[in-house]
Design a protein around this motif. Structure first.
Motif, PDB file in Angstrom:
ATOM      1  N   ALA A 128      -6.827  -4.693  19.662  1.00  0.00           N
ATOM      2  CA  ALA A 128      -6.094  -3.567  19.143  1.00  0.00           C
ATOM      3  C   ALA A 128      -5.791  -3.299  17.666  1.00  0.00           C
ATOM      4  O   ALA A 128      -6.437  -4.344  16.908  1.00  0.00           O
ATOM      5  CB  ALA A 128      -4.390  -3.738  19.506  1.00  0.00           C
ATOM      6  N   ASP A 129      -6.083  -2.122  17.405  1.00  0.00           N
ATOM      7  CA  ASP A 129      -6.246  -1.468  15.920  1.00  0.00           C
ATOM      8  C   ASP A 129      -5.015  -0.966  15.604  1.00  0.00           C
ATOM      9  O   ASP A 129      -4.885   0.354  15.390  1.00  0.00           O
ATOM     10  CB  ASP A 129      -7.491  -0.828  15.851  1.00  0.00           C
ATOM     11  N   ILE A 130      -4.205  -1.616  15.151  1.00  0.00           N
ATOM     12  CA  ILE A 130      -2.941  -1.247  14.568  1.00  0.00           C
ATOM     13  C   ILE A 130      -2.405  -2.053  13.457  1.00  0.00           C
ATOM     14  O   ILE A 130      -2.355  -3.435  13.652  1.00  0.00           O
ATOM     15  CB  ILE A 130      -1.644  -1.039  15.820  1.00  0.00           C
ATOM     16  N   TYR A 131      -1.954  -1.358  12.505  1.00  0.00           N
ATOM     17  CA  TYR A 131      -1.962  -2.278  11.031  1.00  0.00           C
ATOM     18  C   TYR A 131      -0.588  -1.788  10.548  1.00  0.00           C
ATOM     19  O   TYR A 131      -0.002  -0.820  10.534  1.00  0.00           O
ATOM     20  CB  TYR A 131      -3.192  -1.807  10.236  1.00  0.00           C
ATOM     21  N   GLN A 132      -0.155  -2.756  10.004  1.00  0.00           N
ATOM     22  CA  GLN A 132       1.447  -2.750   9.313  1.00  0.00           C
ATOM     23  C   GLN A 132       1.345  -3.229   7.993  1.00  0.00           C
ATOM     24  O   GLN A 132       0.883  -4.263   7.752  1.00  0.00           O
ATOM     25  CB  GLN A 132       2.442  -3.198   9.931  1.00  0.00           C
ATOM     26  N   THR A 133       1.950  -2.494   6.788  1.00  0.00           N
ATOM     27  CA  THR A 133       2.174  -2.994   5.661  1.00  0.00           C
ATOM     28  C   THR A 133       3.370  -2.762   4.968  1.00  0.00           C
ATOM     29  O   THR A 133       3.963  -1.678   5.517  1.00  0.00           O
ATOM     30  CB  THR A 133       0.943  -2.562   4.601  1.00  0.00           C
ATOM     31  N   PRO A 134       3.809  -3.565   4.261  1.00  0.00           N
ATOM     32  CA  PRO A 134       3.513  -4.867   3.824  1.00  0.00           C
ATOM     33  C   PRO A 134       3.893  -5.643   4.873  1.00  0.00           C
ATOM     34  O   PRO A 134       4.591  -5.509   5.600  1.00  0.00           O
ATOM     35  CB  PRO A 134       4.398  -5.164   2.732  1.00  0.00           C
ATOM     36  N   ARG A 135       3.087  -6.909   4.981  1.00  0.00           N
ATOM     37  CA  ARG A 135       3.610  -7.967   6.019  1.00  0.00           C
ATOM     38  C   ARG A 135       4.822  -8.683   5.571  1.00  0.00           C
ATOM     39  O   ARG A 135       5.601  -9.117   6.538  1.00  0.00           O
ATOM     40  CB  ARG A 135       2.544  -9.164   6.155  1.00  0.00           C
ATOM     41  N   TYR A 136       5.073  -8.992   4.476  1.00  0.00           N
ATOM     42  CA  TYR A 136       6.357  -9.311   3.585  1.00  0.00           C
ATOM     43  C   TYR A 136       7.054  -8.564   2.749  1.00  0.00           C
ATOM     44  O   TYR A 136       6.045  -8.224   1.767  1.00  0.00           O
ATOM     45  CB  TYR A 136       6.146 -10.920   3.347  1.00  0.00           C
ATOM     46  N   LEU A 137       8.097  -8.459   2.429  1.00  0.00           N
ATOM     47  CA  LEU A 137       8.790  -7.606   1.650  1.00  0.00           C
ATOM     48  C   LEU A 137      10.118  -8.298   1.316  1.00  0.00           C
ATOM     49  O   LEU A 137      10.783  -8.412   2.121  1.00  0.00           O
ATOM     50  CB  LEU A 137       8.837  -6.197   1.985  1.00  0.00           C
ATOM     51  N   VAL A 138      10.187  -8.514  -0.038  1.00  0.00           N
ATOM     52  CA  VAL A 138      11.593  -8.913  -0.667  1.00  0.00           C
ATOM     53  C   VAL A 138      11.981  -7.951  -1.611  1.00  0.00           C
ATOM     54  O   VAL A 138      11.358  -7.698  -2.624  1.00  0.00           O
ATOM     55  CB  VAL A 138      11.518 -10.515  -1.177  1.00  0.00           C
ATOM     56  N   ILE A 139      13.331  -7.508  -1.460  1.00  0.00           N
ATOM     57  CA  ILE A 139      13.652  -6.451  -2.486  1.00  0.00           C
ATOM     58  C   ILE A 139      15.016  -6.369  -2.526  1.00  0.00           C
ATOM     59  O   ILE A 139      15.933  -7.020  -1.933  1.00  0.00           O
ATOM     60  CB  ILE A 139      13.471  -4.852  -1.690  1.00  0.00           C
ATOM     61  N   GLY A 140      15.695  -5.834  -3.611  1.00  0.00           N
ATOM     62  CA  GLY A 140      17.151  -5.841  -3.917  1.00  0.00           C
ATOM     63  C   GLY A 140      17.862  -4.811  -2.982  1.00  0.00           C
ATOM     64  O   GLY A 140      17.189  -3.781  -2.925  1.00  0.00           O
ATOM     65  N   THR A 141      19.039  -4.764  -3.027  1.00  0.00           N
ATOM     66  CA  THR A 141      20.071  -4.131  -2.382  1.00  0.00           C
ATOM     67  C   THR A 141      19.878  -2.701  -3.286  1.00  0.00           C
ATOM     68  O   THR A 141      19.728  -2.742  -4.459  1.00  0.00           O
ATOM     69  CB  THR A 141      21.444  -4.349  -2.463  1.00  0.00           C
ATOM     70  N   GLY A 142      19.793  -1.547  -2.465  1.00  0.00           N
ATOM     71  CA  GLY A 142      19.717  -0.211  -2.961  1.00  0.00           C
ATOM     72  C   GLY A 142      18.416   0.516  -3.171  1.00  0.00           C
ATOM     73  O   GLY A 142      18.525   1.550  -3.520  1.00  0.00           O
ATOM     74  N   LYS A 143      17.497  -0.581  -2.951  1.00  0.00           N
ATOM     75  CA  LYS A 143      16.279   0.300  -3.021  1.00  0.00           C
ATOM     76  C   LYS A 143      15.707   0.896  -1.954  1.00  0.00           C
ATOM     77  O   LYS A 143      16.002   0.638  -0.650  1.00  0.00           O
ATOM     78  CB  LYS A 143      15.057  -1.010  -3.476  1.00  0.00           C
ATOM     79  N   LYS A 144      14.742   1.906  -2.264  1.00  0.00           N
ATOM     80  CA  LYS A 144      14.244   2.516  -1.044  1.00  0.00           C
ATOM     81  C   LYS A 144      12.914   1.694  -0.676  1.00  0.00           C
ATOM     82  O   LYS A 144      12.113   1.572  -1.504  1.00  0.00           O
ATOM     83  CB  LYS A 144      13.759   4.067  -1.599  1.00  0.00           C
ATOM     84  N   ILE A 145      12.777   1.686   0.556  1.00  0.00           N
ATOM     85  CA  ILE A 145      11.599   1.169   1.152  1.00  0.00           C
ATOM     86  C   ILE A 145      10.916   1.781   2.101  1.00  0.00           C
ATOM     87  O   ILE A 145      11.579   2.611   3.043  1.00  0.00           O
ATOM     88  CB  ILE A 145      11.584  -0.465   1.611  1.00  0.00           C
TER      89      ILE A 145
END
Lengths: 113, 115
Positions: free
Chosen positions: B2-19
Motif C-alpha cells: 500500500a502507498d498511503i502516507y501519514q505525517t507527522p508520525r508523532y506530534l506533541v503539542i500544547g493546548t490550544g494549538k491548531k494542528i
C-alpha cells in the motif's frame, strides 16, 4: 446496532504452538467479516475476509478463519505460530454496505521463544 | 504494498494549538477514512470521504474537521487541540471500483499528544 467483541485482550503463546483468536459479532444479517493485523509502529494489514460461501477462509501468513453462523463467531487460527506473528489483531465487520468497518478492541499477541 | 502516507508520525503539542494531520495516497482511491485508535479500545471511524468535495462524519463524534480537495489528499485538522484529543489517528483508503468491500489500506498512523 452492529458490534464486534474480541474477548481476549492479551494472549501469550510459545513459538510453534497453535493459536486461536476469538471474535464474536452482533448483526442482524450475515455480515462481511475481516481480520486485520497491526505490527508495532505499523498500520493495519488485511489478513483475510469472509463474504459468503465456504465458511473456512484462508489468508496470508498461514492464517485461516472459520465463520460459524450458529455461534456468531469468526475465530482466527494458525497451526504453528512464529515469533514474527507478535502483533495486535483486529476483527471487523462491514456496516451499512459503504465500506465502513466496525472494529473490535483487538487482541495483543505475544510469542515466547 | 500500500502507498498511503501519514505525517507527522508523532506530534506533541500544547493546548490550544491548531494542528493538521496529513494523509496522502498514491493509489488513486476514491474512498478515504480517518479512524481514531486508543489503547485497548476499538478503532472508531471519525470521518470519511467518497471522493473530491465529499466528506462525512463517522460514527464517533469528533471535534476535528477534514477536507478533500484532491483525490490523493485527505487532511484532518484540529482548530484548538485539547488533552482529550490525545490519541492515535489512522488514515485509510479503498477503491470503490474493485467491489472489494472492506479491504482498506492503512497508513502507519499519527500519534498525537496534547499537553
Amino acid at each position: 446496532a452492529q458490534s464486534v467483541t474480541q474477548p481476549d485482550i492479551h494472549i501469550t503463546v510459545s513459538e510453534g504452538a497453535s493459536l486461536e483468536l476469538r471474535c464474536n459479532y452482533s448483526y442482524g444479517a450475515t455480515p462481511y467479516l475481516f481480520w486485520y493485523v497491526q505490527s508495532p509502529g505499523q498500520g493495519l494489514q488485511l489478513l483475510l475476509k469472509y463474504f459468503s460461501g465456504d465458511t473456512l477462509v484462508q489468508g496470508i501468513k498461514g492464517f485461516e478463519a472459520e465463520f460459524k453462523r450458529s455461534q456468531s463467531s469468526f475465530n482466527l487460527r494458525k497451526p504453528s505460530v512464529h515469533w514474527s506473528d507478535a502483533a495486535e489483531y483486529f476483527c471487523a465487520v462491514v456496516w451499512g454496505g459503504y465500506n465502513k468497518l466496525i472494529f473490535g478492541a483487538g487482541t495483543r499477541l505475544a510469542v515466547h521463544p | 504494498e500500500a502507498d498511503i502516507y501519514q505525517t507527522p508520525r508523532y506530534l506533541v503539542i500544547g493546548t490550544g494549538k491548531k494542528i493538521t494531520l496529513e494523509c496522502s495516497q498514491t493509489m488513486g482511491h476514491d474512498k478515504m477514512y480517518w479512524y481514531q485508535q486508543d489503547p485497548g479500545m476499538e478503532l472508531h471511524l471519525i470521518h470519511y470521504s467518497y471522493g473530491v468535495n465529499s466528506t462525512e462524519k463517522g460514527d464517533l463524534s469528533s471535534e476535528s474537521t477534514v477536507s478533500r480537495i484532491r483525490t490523493e489528499h485527505f487532511p484532518l485538522t484540529l482548530e484548538s487541540a485539547r488533552p482529550s484529543h490525545t490519541s492515535q489517528y489512522l488514515c485509510a483508503s479503498s477503491d470503490r471500483d474493485t467491489g472489494e468491500i472492506g479491504e482498506l489500506f492503512f497508513g502507519e498512523g499519527s500519534r498525537l499528544t496534547v499537553l
